[in-house]
Design an enzyme around this catalytic site. Structure first.
Site, PDB file in Angstrom:
ATOM      1  N   LYS A 100       0.839  -1.207   0.000  1.00 54.12           N
ATOM      2  CA  LYS A 100       0.000   0.000   0.000  1.00 54.12           C
ATOM      3  C   LYS A 100       0.871   1.253   0.000  1.00 54.12           C
ATOM      4  CE  LYS A 100      -3.976  -0.207   2.226  1.00 54.12           C
ATOM      5  NZ  LYS A 100      -4.988  -0.222   3.287  1.00 54.12           N
TER       6      LYS A 100
ATOM      7  N   THR B 270     -12.335   4.903  15.109  1.00 53.30           N
ATOM      8  CA  THR B 270     -13.548   4.819  15.929  1.00 53.30           C
ATOM      9  C   THR B 270     -13.314   3.751  16.999  1.00 53.30           C
ATOM     10  OG1 THR B 270     -14.842   5.369  13.979  1.00 53.30           O
ATOM     11  CG2 THR B 270     -16.040   4.409  15.844  1.00 53.30           C
TER      12      THR B 270
ATOM     13  N   ARG C  19     -17.670  10.454   4.758  1.00 53.42           N
ATOM     14  CA  ARG C  19     -18.450   9.416   4.078  1.00 53.42           C
ATOM     15  C   ARG C  19     -17.632   8.928   2.899  1.00 53.42           C
ATOM     16  NH1 ARG C  19     -22.853  13.400   2.217  1.00 53.42           N
ATOM     17  NH2 ARG C  19     -20.915  14.571   2.074  1.00 53.42           N
TER      18      ARG C  19
ATOM     19  N   LEU D 235     -33.834   7.948   4.717  1.00 51.26           N
ATOM     20  CA  LEU D 235     -35.126   7.258   4.812  1.00 51.26           C
ATOM     21  C   LEU D 235     -35.411   6.475   3.533  1.00 51.26           C
ATOM     22  CD1 LEU D 235     -37.719   9.585   6.604  1.00 51.26           C
ATOM     23  CD2 LEU D 235     -36.509   7.595   7.498  1.00 51.26           C
TER      24      LEU D 235
ATOM     25  N   GLY E  73     -34.586  -0.195   1.611  1.00 52.18           N
ATOM     26  CA  GLY E  73     -33.883  -1.003   0.625  1.00 52.18           C
ATOM     27  C   GLY E  73     -33.175  -2.165   1.289  1.00 52.18           C
TER      28      GLY E  73
ATOM     29  N   GLY F 109     -24.398  -1.209   5.155  1.00 51.16           N
ATOM     30  CA  GLY F 109     -23.241  -2.104   5.275  1.00 51.16           C
ATOM     31  C   GLY F 109     -22.001  -1.250   5.412  1.00 51.16           C
TER      32      GLY F 109
ATOM     33  N   CYS G 169     -18.131   0.626   8.668  1.00 48.78           N
ATOM     34  CA  CYS G 169     -18.402   1.423   9.873  1.00 48.78           C
ATOM     35  C   CYS G 169     -19.707   1.047  10.569  1.00 48.78           C
ATOM     36  CB  CYS G 169     -18.388   2.905   9.537  1.00 48.78           C
ATOM     37  SG  CYS G 169     -16.738   3.516   9.147  1.00 48.78           S
TER      38      CYS G 169
ATOM     39  N   LYS H  94     -20.309  -2.638  12.198  1.00 50.66           N
ATOM     40  CA  LYS H  94     -19.393  -2.991  13.299  1.00 50.66           C
ATOM     41  C   LYS H  94     -19.478  -1.977  14.432  1.00 50.66           C
ATOM     42  CE  LYS H  94     -15.339  -0.393  12.257  1.00 50.66           C
ATOM     43  NZ  LYS H  94     -14.949   0.719  13.084  1.00 50.66           N
TER      44      LYS H  94
HETATM   45  P1  NAD Z   1      -8.755   0.477   6.583  1.00 50.09           P
HETATM   46  O1  NAD Z   1      -8.787  -0.961   6.907  1.00 50.09           O
HETATM   47  O2  NAD Z   1      -9.039   0.933   5.174  1.00 50.09           O
HETATM   48  O3  NAD Z   1      -7.324   1.080   6.940  1.00 50.09           O
HETATM   49  C1  NAD Z   1      -6.624   0.778   8.110  1.00 50.09           C
HETATM   50  C2  NAD Z   1      -5.116   0.854   7.787  1.00 50.09           C
HETATM   51  O4  NAD Z   1      -4.367   0.722   8.993  1.00 50.09           O
HETATM   52  C3  NAD Z   1      -4.640  -0.254   6.852  1.00 50.09           C
HETATM   53  O5  NAD Z   1      -3.978   0.312   5.748  1.00 50.09           O
HETATM   54  C4  NAD Z   1      -3.683  -1.068   7.723  1.00 50.09           C
HETATM   55  O6  NAD Z   1      -2.608  -1.649   7.003  1.00 50.09           O
HETATM   56  C5  NAD Z   1      -3.190  -0.016   8.696  1.00 50.09           C
HETATM   57  N1  NAD Z   1      -2.624  -0.540   9.926  1.00 50.09           N
HETATM   58  C6  NAD Z   1      -3.049  -1.581  10.693  1.00 50.09           C
HETATM   59  N2  NAD Z   1      -2.252  -1.738  11.757  1.00 50.09           N
HETATM   60  C7  NAD Z   1      -1.304  -0.764  11.689  1.00 50.09           C
HETATM   61  C8  NAD Z   1      -0.215  -0.397  12.519  1.00 50.09           C
HETATM   62  N3  NAD Z   1       0.039  -1.044  13.662  1.00 50.09           N
HETATM   63  N4  NAD Z   1       0.543   0.635  12.144  1.00 50.09           N
HETATM   64  C9  NAD Z   1       0.283   1.312  10.994  1.00 50.09           C
HETATM   65  N5  NAD Z   1      -0.745   1.011  10.171  1.00 50.09           N
HETATM   66  C10 NAD Z   1      -1.528  -0.016  10.522  1.00 50.09           C
HETATM   67  O7  NAD Z   1      -9.752   1.181   7.592  1.00 50.09           O
HETATM   68  P2  NAD Z   1     -10.513   2.595   7.440  1.00 50.09           P
HETATM   69  O8  NAD Z   1     -11.790   2.415   6.727  1.00 50.09           O
HETATM   70  O9  NAD Z   1      -9.547   3.610   6.959  1.00 50.09           O
HETATM   71  O10 NAD Z   1     -10.884   2.883   8.959  1.00 50.09           O
HETATM   72  C11 NAD Z   1      -9.920   3.257   9.904  1.00 50.09           C
HETATM   73  C12 NAD Z   1     -10.623   3.727  11.156  1.00 50.09           C
HETATM   74  O11 NAD Z   1     -11.391   4.880  10.848  1.00 50.09           O
HETATM   75  C13 NAD Z   1     -11.628   2.734  11.741  1.00 50.09           C
HETATM   76  O12 NAD Z   1     -11.626   2.853  13.131  1.00 50.09           O
HETATM   77  C14 NAD Z   1     -12.950   3.204  11.171  1.00 50.09           C
HETATM   78  O13 NAD Z   1     -14.036   2.804  11.973  1.00 50.09           O
HETATM   79  C15 NAD Z   1     -12.750   4.691  11.201  1.00 50.09           C
HETATM   80  N6  NAD Z   1     -13.548   5.441  10.229  1.00 50.09           N
HETATM   81  C16 NAD Z   1     -13.611   5.031   8.940  1.00 50.09           C
HETATM   82  C17 NAD Z   1     -14.385   5.741   8.032  1.00 50.09           C
HETATM   83  C18 NAD Z   1     -14.537   5.272   6.618  1.00 50.09           C
HETATM   84  O14 NAD Z   1     -15.441   5.777   5.932  1.00 50.09           O
HETATM   85  N7  NAD Z   1     -13.735   4.337   6.128  1.00 50.09           N
HETATM   86  C19 NAD Z   1     -15.068   6.901   8.447  1.00 50.09           C
HETATM   87  C20 NAD Z   1     -14.950   7.311   9.770  1.00 50.09           C
HETATM   88  C21 NAD Z   1     -14.193   6.573  10.651  1.00 50.09           C
END
Ligand code: NAD
Length: 454
Positions: A35, A121, A161, A271, A274, A278, A281, A284
């Site tokens: 990545k 989160t 989002r 609202l 459908g 999913g 976020c 879980k």
């Molecule tokens: P994701 O799985 O896309 O990304 C997580 C990243 O963290 C991965 O690239 C992974 O390799 C990396 N990682 C894991 N362990 C690590 C470590 N020890 N050191 C460095 N990097 C490490 O997840 P995401 O969707 O980006 O979500 C991340 C957090 O943000 C979650 O808690 C999620 O609930 C929250 N969040 C996500 C969104 C969203 O829309 N995706 C929105 C708001 C909040």
């Protein structure tokens, strides 16, 4: 300012690029070598509209780079932690392994006065626990040997989002800072800046636009995020529950949603009945919230979230049921086309995706399922290599007896009875997002089935 973003997934990679766009020097750090290599090469590791452009633009300025080496964090003033907090398979709680690992890996490189800002989160109480970990480890960190102002921990939940991540990061509708120093106990060091002052500097450009900013304690900030998601999930499941009642009575849930949505206290957004919610976020987060509330002895307070979850999962089952009915009671050896795999349009994210779930279930029932998606085929294939994926809509529907629209991509919403009829022998469409004009499809000779619609 010099910043790091630890974890460069959907949240972190966008946050890193956006912070560089605000003028900061940013290092994104991730344990995923592939990545990091992609990001450094200006290639987006996931689909997110507008992200490739801002990534390449900011790499070119020299202010943004990505690394797998935590030593590259050593110079930074502020560290954002944006690693994943997936659901634990065993009990629905949040898996904090990655957050804990990120804090442990980062701590030895913190410089005096650094601020570690959680964006992941997390269950309420996590930030306070990690603040203690950082404080306890600080005197042991060899490079600083306990000298200088101890680093602090703040929590700054993210509300972006997917599909709008760049805009939501650069133009958030609010900023929430959870800080431990709301009322500084130690007034003896007036020279040091508070955590919220440091965050104000990070977000100065955003704040200039009068973006609302709420400064609160760590626990409230953590709860803001999970309660916002719990509310949104509840709103979706509310209308989906009304869809279930509509199905039993011959009522039309889409008209019902329009009618109640005109009440400004209710509002029309979220609202749309459908196949349900999913993604990485909402599902879980409501499960982790329920588990955390139970740990706190307050399980009753959010017990309704279990029903919210159950309603949501029943809607996927309803789509499967409609497919079965459309094939005369069984999909065994029937050809079914599934349009959409991502959990929402404009994303390639298939985590807990209703569309992928429907495709997998129908495949498990012996159907010849052919699924397609404009962006999410490869992410879906990684999880479910057993499914048959078609690169285009035309290829997916070529042999179909039934077509199911499950993710409301613009190109699927734009389908007309005529345009689809030209591509497929099917004359049955299941509109699992209620985005098609039922009368037009029926008028053109199709059997149209929606959710919560007669
Ligand atoms: P994701 O799985 O896309 O990304 C997580 C990243 O963290 C991965 O690239 C992974 O390799 C990396 N990682 C894991 N362990 C690590 C470590 N020890 N050191 C460095 N990097 C490490 O997840 P995401 O969707 O980006 O979500 C991340 C957090 O943000 C979650 O808690 C999620 O609930 C929250 N969040 C996500 C969104 C969203 O829309 N995706 C929105 C708001 C909040």
């Amino acid at each position: 300012m010099r910043l790091t973003v630890i974890g460069t997934g959907y949240l972190g990679a966008v946050h890193a690029a956006a912070m560089a766009k605000l003028g900061h020097e940013v290092v994104g750090i991730d344990v995923d070598t592939a990545k990091v290599a992609k990001l450094n090469a200006g290639e987006e590791p996931f689909h997110e509209p507008g992200f490739p452009e801002v990534l390449r633009e900011q790499l070119a300025t020299g202010r943004l780079r990505f690394s797998t080496d935590f030593a590259d964090a050593a110079d930074a003033d502020v560290h954002f932690v944006a690693v994943g907090t997936p659901q634990r398979k065993t009990d629905g709680r949040a898996d904090l392994t990655y957050v804990d690992a990120a804090f442990m890996a980062l701590t030895p490189y913190l410089k005096p006065g650094a601020l570690v800002v959680g964006k992941s989160t997390v269950p309420v109480g996590t930030a306070a626990r990690l603040a203690e970990v950082v404080a306890a480890r600080w005197p042991l960190v060899a490079t600083h040997a306990g000298g200088g102002e101890a680093p602090r921990v703040a929590w700054n939940p993210e509300f972006l989002r997917e599909g709008f991540a760049v805009k939501d990061t650069l133009e958030p509708d609010r900023l929430v800072y959870g800080v431990a120093d709301l009322e500084p106990a130690d007034a003896s060091s007036p020279s040091s800046r508070s955590a919220s002052e440091i965050l104000d500097e990070v977000y100065a450009q955003i704040l200039q636009r009068d973006t609302p900013r709420i400064v609160t304690d760590l626990a409230t900030a953590e709860l803001v995020k999970v309660s916002a998601n719990a509310f949104l999930a509840t709103k979706i499941s509310f209308i989906n529950a009304m869809a279930e009642i509509a199905e039993a009575t011959g009522a039309d849930v889409t008209t019902l949603a329009d009618a109640i949505g005109f009440d400004s206290r209710i509002g029309r957004k979220f609202l749309n009945a459908g196949a349900g919610f999913g993604g990485g976020c909402l599902p879980k987060d409501i499960r982790a919230f329920t588990a955390r509330a139970e740990e706190l002895g307050r399980g009753d307070s959010v017990a309704f979230l279990k029903e919210v979850d159950a309603i949501n999962l029943r809607r996927r089952e309803r789509v499967v049921q409609l497919a079965l009915e459309s094939c005369g009671g069984t999909v065994y050896q029937h050809h079914v086309a599934v349009l959409g795999l991502a959990f929402k349009p404009d994303s390639d994210d298939v985590r807990d995706s209703p569309a992928l779930d429907v495709a997998v279930r129908l495949n498990g029932l012996g159907g010849h399922v052919c699924a397609t998606d404009p962006q999410a085929i490869e992410t879906a294939r990684r999880l479910h290599p057993q499914l048959d994926y078609a690169p285009t809509l035309a290829a997916a529907v070529a042999e179909a007896e039934v077509v199911i629209l499950v993710t409301e991509w613009a190109e699927y919403k734009a389908l007309t009875p005529e345009s689809l009829a030209a591509l497929t022998p099917a004359r049955t469409i299941i509109d699992a997002r209620n985005v098609l004009d039922a009368a037009a499809w029926r008028g053109a000779g199709w059997t149209y089935r929606g959710l919560g619609r007669p």
